[in-house]
Scaffold this motif. Structure first.
Motif, short mmCIF file in Angstrom:
data_model
loop_
_atom_site.label_atom_id
_atom_site.label_comp_id
_atom_site.label_asym_id
_atom_site.label_seq_id
_atom_site.Cartn_x
_atom_site.Cartn_y
_atom_site.Cartn_z
N PRO B 30 39.08 27.43 38.12
CA PRO B 30 39.25 28.84 38.45
C PRO B 30 38.44 29.73 37.52
CG PRO B 30 41.17 28.02 37.34
CD PRO B 30 40.28 26.85 37.55
N ARG B 31 37.81 30.74 38.11
CA ARG B 31 36.98 31.63 37.30
C ARG B 31 37.73 32.84 36.84
NH1 ARG B 31 33.43 29.40 40.72
NH2 ARG B 31 32.00 28.05 39.59
N ARG B 34 43.11 35.35 38.97
CA ARG B 34 43.56 35.41 40.35
C ARG B 34 43.36 34.06 41.05
NH1 ARG B 34 47.05 37.80 43.21
NH2 ARG B 34 46.75 36.96 45.27
N ASP B 35 42.19 33.42 40.72
CA ASP B 35 41.92 32.10 41.33
C ASP B 35 42.94 31.07 40.89
OD1 ASP B 35 38.30 32.42 41.22
OD2 ASP B 35 39.81 33.13 42.63
N ASP B 38 46.05 31.60 42.72
CA ASP B 38 45.89 31.14 44.09
C ASP B 38 45.99 29.63 44.18
OD1 ASP B 38 43.53 33.66 45.21
OD2 ASP B 38 45.71 33.52 45.31
#
Lengths: 271, 90
Positions: B30-31, B34-35, B38
């Motif tokens: 994840p970057r 939020r990622d 998710d």
């Protein structure tokens, strides 16, 4: 002896896990989580249901799958066994498990202390409870589910029957509408008949009135003539009686004179 | 040798070869926070739908969660449990 926050929390977590209470509460949690939305995923169930607010929200929701993913001995997914089967056969995963366990014990990655016995006893009680009361709890939860489904089905059936009834009644009303033209024909006939009756009544009235007036005129003329006749007869009688006729011949002469006079006036009238 | 579909981005873990594994991990990591959220959400949804949200679930759905919790808390308290070790040298 430096406990940081993480270690304290983790210690509490582990203690909680080791001292997992073995009375009814976790079983109910298990059962509820199995059969209904459950406290574990309760908040997140709403997230999964939020899919229904998408553009396809009016389509019927697909039914839940009958059985979940399979697990062996309760905690190991069947996929692991399937994955290792081609290379190691049926006993592969068990050998893997034994090897891992022995490795962790020998290298003391898993440390045996007092908590091991606590965990073992709690685990044993948990397994015993699941084995003994599992089917009953499952049946109970199934019954609850079925009741819910039956209630919903009842509502749906009721709605369906009422709607089909409404459809039939609507069709009947449409059939009735076809007879509307006949109704209007009958009404038109009625109105025409009434008009006709009225007309004839008035015709009768007119005839009667005219006849009455004409009858009156006739009666008047008759009366005139009768009165003239009577008056004339009275006058002739009076004058004849006043002449004091002594004999029969003079009376006979009077009568013949009168007859000749009558004849003469009649001839004059016809002319 | 099985040929796996398309670009590296679209493959799942079971379809990635060992050689491509580090690149795949970098790609899927994840970057933004939020990622990460998710990913966690998607993972939970997958697990929930597969093991818990069924008509006739078994004990596995919740038992696996509890077992994972036990393991995780053991890992977190290991530095403290190290003191109860029986041998001096490993």
């Amino acid at each position: 002896m430096s406990f940081n926050i993480l270690q304290t929390c983790a210690r509490l977590h582990y203690a909680f896990c080791a001292y997992l209470p073995s009375h009814v509460c976790p079983l109910l949690v298990t059962a509820n989580a199995l059969k209904s939305s459950g406290p574990l995923g309760a908040g997140l169930v709403q997230a999964s249901r939020s899919l229904q607010t998408s553009s396809q929200s009016l389509a019927p929701v697909p039914p839940l799958p009958e059985k979940g993913g399979k697990t062996r001995h309760g905690i190991i997914p069947e996929e692991l066994f399937q994955f290792l089967y081609p290379k190691t056969g049926v006993t592969g995963p068990y050998m893997l498990g034994t090897g891992l366990l022995v490795y962790m014990l020998s290298k003391e990655i898993y440390v045996i202390n007092h908590e091991t016995f606590v965990a073992a006893s709690i685990g044993g009680v948990f397994i015993y409870a699941v084995k003994k009361f599992g089917p009953q709890v499952a049946a109970f939860a199934d019954k609850l589910n079925e009741e819910k489904v039956a209630k919903a089905q009842e509502v749906k059936d009721l709605a369906m029957t009422s709607l089909t009834q409404a459809i039939e009644e609507e069709k009947k009303e449409q059939w009735r509408v076809e007879g509307r033209s006949m109704l209007f024909d009958a009404k038109r006939n009625n109105v025409a008949m009434i008009l006709e009756t009225n007309y004839r009544e008035r015709l009768h009235m007119v005839t009667n009135e005219v006849k009455r007036r004409l009858d009156y005129q006739i009666a008047l003329q008759d009366l005139h003539r009768r009165m003239e006749q009577e008056h004339m007869v009275n006058w002739v009688e009076k004058s004849v009686i006043g002449q004091h006729h002594t004999s029969k011949e003079s009376i006979a002469k009077c009568i013949t004179d009168l007859k000749a006079l009558a004849k003469a006036t009649q001839a004059k009238a016809t002319v | 040798m099985l040929c796996f579909p398309g670009a590296l981005t679209q493959r799942r873990l079971g379809q990635v070869t060992l050689r491509e594994l580090p690149d795949w991990l970098v790609l899927k990591s994840p970057r933004r926070p939020r990622d990460a959220i998710d990913m966690v959400q998607r993972g939970w949804q997958w697990y929930y739908r597969r093991y818990i949200d069924v008509k006739k679930g078994g004990v596995g759905g919740v038992a696996m969660l509890l077992a994972g919790y036990c393991v995780l808390s053991y890992v977190w308290t290991y530095p403290h449990l190290k003191r109860d070790r029986w041998r001096k040298y490993h």
